[in-house]
Design an enzyme around this catalytic site. Structure first.
Site, PDB file in Angstrom:
ATOM      1  N   THR A   9      15.978  10.861 -37.313  1.00  0.00           N
ATOM      2  CA  THR A   9      17.274  10.816 -37.536  1.00  0.00           C
ATOM      3  C   THR A   9      17.900  12.242 -37.270  1.00  0.00           C
ATOM      4  O   THR A   9      17.162  13.167 -37.247  1.00  0.00           O
ATOM      5  CB  THR A   9      16.928  11.015 -39.497  1.00  0.00           C
ATOM      6  OG1 THR A   9      16.444   9.775 -39.998  1.00  0.00           O
ATOM      7  CG2 THR A   9      18.362  11.225 -40.166  1.00  0.00           C
ATOM      8  N   SER A 189      21.608  18.524 -35.654  1.00  0.00           N
ATOM      9  CA  SER A 189      21.592  17.735 -34.669  1.00  0.00           C
ATOM     10  C   SER A 189      20.870  18.334 -33.517  1.00  0.00           C
ATOM     11  O   SER A 189      20.562  19.464 -33.348  1.00  0.00           O
ATOM     12  CB  SER A 189      22.719  17.704 -33.972  1.00  0.00           C
ATOM     13  OG  SER A 189      23.712  16.750 -34.850  1.00  0.00           O
ATOM     14  N   SER A 190      19.778  17.402 -32.840  1.00  0.00           N
ATOM     15  CA  SER A 190      19.034  17.637 -31.574  1.00  0.00           C
ATOM     16  C   SER A 190      17.842  18.650 -32.185  1.00  0.00           C
ATOM     17  O   SER A 190      17.295  19.264 -31.186  1.00  0.00           O
ATOM     18  CB  SER A 190      19.842  18.060 -30.526  1.00  0.00           C
ATOM     19  OG  SER A 190      20.886  17.087 -30.182  1.00  0.00           O
ATOM     20  N   ARG A 191      17.556  18.469 -33.367  1.00  0.00           N
ATOM     21  CA  ARG A 191      16.617  19.587 -33.761  1.00  0.00           C
ATOM     22  C   ARG A 191      16.681  20.855 -33.824  1.00  0.00           C
ATOM     23  O   ARG A 191      15.839  21.981 -33.657  1.00  0.00           O
ATOM     24  CB  ARG A 191      15.227  19.096 -33.158  1.00  0.00           C
ATOM     25  CG  ARG A 191      14.900  17.626 -33.455  1.00  0.00           C
ATOM     26  CD  ARG A 191      14.507  17.445 -35.010  1.00  0.00           C
ATOM     27  NE  ARG A 191      14.073  16.009 -35.183  1.00  0.00           N
ATOM     28  CZ  ARG A 191      14.557  15.241 -35.770  1.00  0.00           C
ATOM     29  NH1 ARG A 191      15.923  15.089 -35.979  1.00  0.00           N
ATOM     30  NH2 ARG A 191      13.845  13.970 -36.063  1.00  0.00           N
ATOM     31  N   LEU A 192      17.870  21.442 -33.512  1.00  0.00           N
ATOM     32  CA  LEU A 192      18.570  22.625 -33.302  1.00  0.00           C
ATOM     33  C   LEU A 192      18.767  23.239 -34.738  1.00  0.00           C
ATOM     34  O   LEU A 192      19.896  23.682 -35.043  1.00  0.00           O
ATOM     35  CB  LEU A 192      19.666  22.787 -32.427  1.00  0.00           C
ATOM     36  CG  LEU A 192      19.099  22.482 -30.785  1.00  0.00           C
ATOM     37  CD1 LEU A 192      20.632  22.564 -30.059  1.00  0.00           C
ATOM     38  CD2 LEU A 192      18.044  23.500 -30.211  1.00  0.00           C
TER      39      LEU A 192
END
Length: 213
Positions: A9, A189-192
């Site tokens: 997700t 987003s993007s695990r940042l």
């Protein structure tokens, strides 16, 4: 059927800016708890409590936060339960508030101590009568021969306390977790992800820092 282990997700772009974080982490927690409630998070006061017992064995379970103030995070349980015995032997603990649906978590590390008996009495008196009976009926975390045994004990206690208030069991009461760190985690987003951690200094003041995701 989709593979639940391959689920991914994207948590979106809602930021946790430094300018948006209050100077007092307890007040910031109150704000986020209110946000979670407004967003209809299921049981927003549910928290995962982790303990380590006298033998060094860790365990975790979900309990409900019942009060929060400058002292810490308060919950109630059976002192003879697995978590109760662990905290009495080793008060170091950790909490997680997992507000998955709004992509937020709050992580707490601290030390637990029992609250005053008068406070436990006062809270116990507010519990539904069925929950009061259950606190007497259950020897929490002990082996149980069958569900029928437990239900029979409830019937016995309902008769015993009929027409009078149910007293608080001696081995039931509250703990308050006095926090040493409180981290606010915002999914991105993007695990940042955004992570802001407060650490209590020796002076009692809170020091804030941003952590890498």
């Amino acid at each position: 059927m989709s593979d639940p282990l391959s689920t991914h997700t994207d948590y979106g772009q809602l930021p946790l800016n430094d300018s948006d974080v209050l100077a007092d982490p307890i007040e910031q927690f109150r704000l986020w708890l209110a946000n979670a409630s407004e967003a209809n998070v299921y049981e927003p006061n549910a928290m995962v409590l982790s303990t380590v017992d006298a033998d060094g064995s860790p365990s975790s379970r979900t309990v409900l936060l019942r009060a929060i103030d400058n002292t810490g995070f308060e919950f109630f349980t059976n002192y003879s339960s697995i978590k109760g015995r662990a905290l009495l032997a080793n008060p170091a603990t950790a909490l997680v508030f997992p507000w998955y649906s709004i992509h937020r978590q709050v992580l707490v590390q601290g030390t637990a101590r029992p609250v005053a008996a008068a406070l436990s009495d006062a809270y116990f008196a507010t519990r539904p009568r069925g929950s009061q009976i259950a606190a007497h009926a259950s020897e929490q975390s002990q082996p149980l021969a069958s569900r029928a045994v437990l239900e029979a004990r409830v019937i016995e206690l309902e008769a015993e306390f009929e027409g009078r208030d149910v007293p608080r069991p001696d081995d039931w009461g509250g703990f308050v977790v006095e926090p040493s760190t409180i981290e606010f985690w915002q999914g991105r987003s993007s695990r940042l992800h955004d992570r802001v951690r407060f650490t209590r200094a020796a002076s009692g003041e809170w020091e804030r820092m941003r952590l890498q995701p």
